[in-house]
Design a protein around this motif. Structure first.
Motif, PDB file in Angstrom:
ATOM      1  N   LEU A 195       0.837  -1.201   0.000  1.00  0.00           N
ATOM      2  CA  LEU A 195       0.000   0.000   0.000  1.00  0.00           C
ATOM      3  C   LEU A 195       0.882   1.265   0.000  1.00  0.00           C
ATOM      4  O   LEU A 195       0.642   2.205  -0.762  1.00  0.00           O
ATOM      5  CB  LEU A 195      -0.913  -0.026   1.241  1.00  0.00           C
ATOM      6  N   SER A 196       1.919   1.248   0.847  1.00  0.00           N
ATOM      7  CA  SER A 196       2.828   2.404   0.895  1.00  0.00           C
ATOM      8  C   SER A 196       3.542   2.568  -0.434  1.00  0.00           C
ATOM      9  O   SER A 196       3.703   3.688  -0.936  1.00  0.00           O
ATOM     10  CB  SER A 196       3.898   2.229   1.973  1.00  0.00           C
ATOM     11  N   GLU A 197       3.931   1.445  -1.016  1.00  0.00           N
ATOM     12  CA  GLU A 197       4.607   1.521  -2.323  1.00  0.00           C
ATOM     13  C   GLU A 197       3.659   2.092  -3.379  1.00  0.00           C
ATOM     14  O   GLU A 197       4.075   2.875  -4.234  1.00  0.00           O
ATOM     15  CB  GLU A 197       5.080   0.134  -2.761  1.00  0.00           C
ATOM     16  N   ALA A 198       2.377   1.687  -3.293  1.00  0.00           N
ATOM     17  CA  ALA A 198       1.401   2.188  -4.278  1.00  0.00           C
ATOM     18  C   ALA A 198       1.281   3.713  -4.167  1.00  0.00           C
ATOM     19  O   ALA A 198       1.184   4.413  -5.187  1.00  0.00           O
ATOM     20  CB  ALA A 198       0.041   1.532  -4.043  1.00  0.00           C
TER      21      ALA A 198
ATOM     22  N   PHE B 103       3.933  16.081  -1.033  1.00  0.00           N
ATOM     23  CA  PHE B 103       2.562  15.600  -1.277  1.00  0.00           C
ATOM     24  C   PHE B 103       2.323  14.235  -0.654  1.00  0.00           C
ATOM     25  O   PHE B 103       3.255  13.474  -0.419  1.00  0.00           O
ATOM     26  CB  PHE B 103       2.293  15.517  -2.787  1.00  0.00           C
ATOM     27  N   ASN B 104       1.051  13.935  -0.427  1.00  0.00           N
ATOM     28  CA  ASN B 104       0.669  12.607   0.033  1.00  0.00           C
ATOM     29  C   ASN B 104      -0.579  12.156  -0.741  1.00  0.00           C
ATOM     30  O   ASN B 104      -1.199  12.960  -1.441  1.00  0.00           O
ATOM     31  CB  ASN B 104       0.394  12.628   1.539  1.00  0.00           C
ATOM     32  N   VAL B 105      -0.941  10.893  -0.592  1.00  0.00           N
ATOM     33  CA  VAL B 105      -2.069  10.335  -1.342  1.00  0.00           C
ATOM     34  C   VAL B 105      -3.072   9.746  -0.363  1.00  0.00           C
ATOM     35  O   VAL B 105      -2.683   9.001   0.533  1.00  0.00           O
ATOM     36  CB  VAL B 105      -1.576   9.187  -2.269  1.00  0.00           C
ATOM     37  N   VAL B 106      -4.340  10.081  -0.552  1.00  0.00           N
ATOM     38  CA  VAL B 106      -5.374   9.362   0.191  1.00  0.00           C
ATOM     39  C   VAL B 106      -6.224   8.599  -0.827  1.00  0.00           C
ATOM     40  O   VAL B 106      -6.764   9.185  -1.768  1.00  0.00           O
ATOM     41  CB  VAL B 106      -6.207  10.295   1.124  1.00  0.00           C
ATOM     42  N   PHE B 107      -6.250   7.280  -0.681  1.00  0.00           N
ATOM     43  CA  PHE B 107      -7.070   6.467  -1.583  1.00  0.00           C
ATOM     44  C   PHE B 107      -8.525   6.541  -1.133  1.00  0.00           C
ATOM     45  O   PHE B 107      -8.829   6.501   0.067  1.00  0.00           O
ATOM     46  CB  PHE B 107      -6.581   5.014  -1.596  1.00  0.00           C
ATOM     47  N   THR B 108      -9.409   6.644  -2.127  1.00  0.00           N
ATOM     48  CA  THR B 108     -10.846   6.745  -1.849  1.00  0.00           C
ATOM     49  C   THR B 108     -11.580   5.678  -2.677  1.00  0.00           C
ATOM     50  O   THR B 108     -10.939   4.925  -3.411  1.00  0.00           O
ATOM     51  CB  THR B 108     -11.368   8.138  -2.269  1.00  0.00           C
ATOM     52  N   GLY B 109     -12.902   5.669  -2.569  1.00  0.00           N
ATOM     53  CA  GLY B 109     -13.686   4.696  -3.333  1.00  0.00           C
ATOM     54  C   GLY B 109     -13.982   5.157  -4.746  1.00  0.00           C
ATOM     55  O   GLY B 109     -14.490   4.382  -5.566  1.00  0.00           O
TER      56      GLY B 109
ATOM     57  N   LEU C  35      -6.934  -2.794  -1.307  1.00  0.00           N
ATOM     58  CA  LEU C  35      -5.576  -2.991  -1.837  1.00  0.00           C
ATOM     59  C   LEU C  35      -5.542  -3.677  -3.212  1.00  0.00           C
ATOM     60  O   LEU C  35      -4.812  -3.216  -4.093  1.00  0.00           O
ATOM     61  CB  LEU C  35      -4.706  -3.747  -0.818  1.00  0.00           C
ATOM     62  N   PRO C  36      -6.322  -4.752  -3.437  1.00  0.00           N
ATOM     63  CA  PRO C  36      -6.254  -5.375  -4.769  1.00  0.00           C
ATOM     64  C   PRO C  36      -6.518  -4.373  -5.897  1.00  0.00           C
ATOM     65  O   PRO C  36      -5.754  -4.305  -6.871  1.00  0.00           O
ATOM     66  CB  PRO C  36      -7.348  -6.452  -4.712  1.00  0.00           C
ATOM     67  N   SER C  37      -7.571  -3.578  -5.744  1.00  0.00           N
ATOM     68  CA  SER C  37      -7.899  -2.624  -6.814  1.00  0.00           C
ATOM     69  C   SER C  37      -6.875  -1.495  -6.887  1.00  0.00           C
ATOM     70  O   SER C  37      -6.584  -0.984  -7.976  1.00  0.00           O
ATOM     71  CB  SER C  37      -9.300  -2.055  -6.605  1.00  0.00           C
ATOM     72  N   ILE C  38      -6.328  -1.110  -5.740  1.00  0.00           N
ATOM     73  CA  ILE C  38      -5.292  -0.063  -5.746  1.00  0.00           C
ATOM     74  C   ILE C  38      -4.084  -0.556  -6.544  1.00  0.00           C
ATOM     75  O   ILE C  38      -3.517   0.174  -7.356  1.00  0.00           O
ATOM     76  CB  ILE C  38      -4.899   0.316  -4.294  1.00  0.00           C
ATOM     77  N   LEU C  39      -3.723  -1.823  -6.360  1.00  0.00           N
ATOM     78  CA  LEU C  39      -2.572  -2.375  -7.101  1.00  0.00           C
ATOM     79  C   LEU C  39      -2.868  -2.434  -8.602  1.00  0.00           C
ATOM     80  O   LEU C  39      -1.997  -2.147  -9.435  1.00  0.00           O
ATOM     81  CB  LEU C  39      -2.204  -3.767  -6.564  1.00  0.00           C
ATOM     82  N   GLY C  40      -4.112  -2.778  -8.942  1.00  0.00           N
ATOM     83  CA  GLY C  40      -4.510  -2.794 -10.361  1.00  0.00           C
ATOM     84  C   GLY C  40      -4.471  -1.383 -10.941  1.00  0.00           C
ATOM     85  O   GLY C  40      -3.981  -1.168 -12.060  1.00  0.00           O
ATOM     86  N   PHE C  41      -4.965  -0.437 -10.190  1.00  0.00           N
ATOM     87  CA  PHE C  41      -4.991   0.978 -10.590  1.00  0.00           C
ATOM     88  C   PHE C  41      -3.573   1.446 -10.937  1.00  0.00           C
ATOM     89  O   PHE C  41      -3.305   1.967 -12.038  1.00  0.00           O
ATOM     90  CB  PHE C  41      -5.575   1.784  -9.416  1.00  0.00           C
TER      91      PHE C  41
END
Ligand code: PLP
Length: 382
Positions: free
Chosen positions: A45-48, A63-69, A238-244
């Motif tokens: 997740l951190s790597e993503a 900058f930082n990233v916040v993953f959302t739906g 996480l699965p979809s974040i990795l695909g993204f």
């Protein structure tokens, strides 16, 4: 099937679909848990996050990233968190509904919100924007590329203008239709917040992200277990974040080549439609400036042919197009084309063709011929 509605959503790439599946079966651990497998998920997740920052040329110390739906959620997060209740906020009339409707609701709740108008090409009108700015303007939201017309806003220039008037202003850009398609350098863009979405870049649905300047205000809107450094609770997808991340990296690796090929396709398609239209005595028009706008979007229509009728006629022949933003199509009229000064006949005729790198495998001339034939068949002036 000839799919020309990629601004609405894209097909997930085979590789990303495989990555999602593998992660669902192998890396299914909750990143918040404490055993080794979960720590591995946290690491991915951190790597993503770092990979997203890299894809935007953004510095990790800034900058930082916040993953959302979704990007819709990211836009809601930034507006509800960062707009000022007491000082002026500006959003452009051309924004996607997830910005525009949120701002409208906040205005009804007493927030001072002004609307930046568009020029005839669908870009934010620079002089009109300048007139709205004051030394107390607190927040601005202007999209990078319009989902409706493909118009590209000169965000760097607009943020420089805004910061001259108020150096402390907060600036957001919705980059959903730009990401993976046109070059973005967040280090020099001059914005504090930027929104992106996975399913527009050949990733899975159900993931978006807000990239934010660490120093800029961002209050969580979803409270709970404190995930995403407290900015957005809820177990990360996480699965979809990795695909993204995989999908967008692949697009960015080939960005320039894709851009040139898709632009060539769009311009040839336009030329063919124009030629066949003249032959058939049809009035074809384009919303925006095809030379300056994103090559991935073409908003156009025929006087006297309803956009929705043409859409279904094309569908019957295996060509899928949009009549404008899918998120807008339930509402009548078209706020953005109206703001560009387009007349009602043209607005009613509007269809949106949007492309992906793989679109270029289709025969542009055959598509143009079919579009014009059906536009003529359903033209009520003929
Ligand atoms: N912003 C823009 C410019 C869009 O085109 C879209 C989708 O059409 C969104 C935001 C919303 O994206 P999502 O479907 O991820 O909520």
């Amino acid at each position: 099937m000839i799919y020309l509605d990629n601004a609405s959503t894209t097909r997930c790439s085979e590789k990303s679909a495989q990555i999602v599946k593998d992660a669902m079966l192998e890396d299914f651990f909750n990143p918040s848990a404490k055993y080794t497998q979960a720590l591995n998920a946290t690491k991915k997740l951190s790597e993503a996050r770092v990979r997203i920052l890299k894809s935007l040329k953004a510095r990790a110390d800034e900058f930082n990233v916040v993953f959302t739906g979704s990007a819709t959620e990211a836009n809601n997060l930034v507006l509800t968190s960062s707009m000022s209740k007491h000082k002026e906020n500006i959003v452009s009339v051309g924004e996607h509904a997830s910005v525009y409707e949120t701002a409208k609701t906040m205005r009804m709740n007493g927030y001072p919100v002004l609307e930046a108008p568009l020029n005839e090409f669908g870009e934010v009108d620079e002089n009109a924007f300048l007139e709205l700015l004051t030394p107390t303007t607190a927040f601005v939201s202007i999209m990078l590329v319009s989902n409706e017309t493909g118009a590209i806003n000169k965000i760097k220039r607009l943020s420089e203008i805004a910061r001259k008037i108020n150096p402390r202003i907060l600036i957001h850009t919705d980059a959903v239709q730009a990401y993976g398609k046109i070059k973005i350098n967040l280090s020099t863009l001059g914005v504090d917040y930027l929104t992106i979405s996975s399913h527009k870049v050949e990733g899975p649905k159900g993931v978006g992200a807000l990239v934010y300047r660490k120093k800029a205000k961002l209050n969580p809107q979803i409270l709970g277990g404190g995930q995403e450094e407290g900015k957005r609770s809820g177990t990360e997808n996480l699965p979809s974040i990795l695909g993204f991340v995989n999908s967008v990296e692949n697009l960015i690796e080939n960005l320039e080549d894709n851009y040139n090929k898709v632009k060539d396709f769009k311009l040839k398609l336009i030329e063919s439609i124009k030629t066949y239209s003249i032959n058939e005595g049809l009035e074809f028009s384009i919303n925006g400036n095809p030379m300056e706008s994103s090559p991935y979007i073409l908003s156009c229509g025929f006087k006297g042919t309803k956009g929705e009728v043409l859409l279904h006629a094309l569908e019957a022949e295996g060509i899928l197009v949009g009549t404008g933003s899918a998120c807008n199509s339930r509402h009548s009229g078209n706020r953005i084309l109206f703001a560009m000064g387009r007349d009602t006949g043209i607005i009613e005729g509007n269809i949106r063709l949007s492309f992906a790198p793989e679109t270029i495998k289709f025969n542009f001339d055959e598509i143009a011929k079919t579009i014009v034939r059906l536009a003529k068949k359903h033209n009520h002036t003929k």
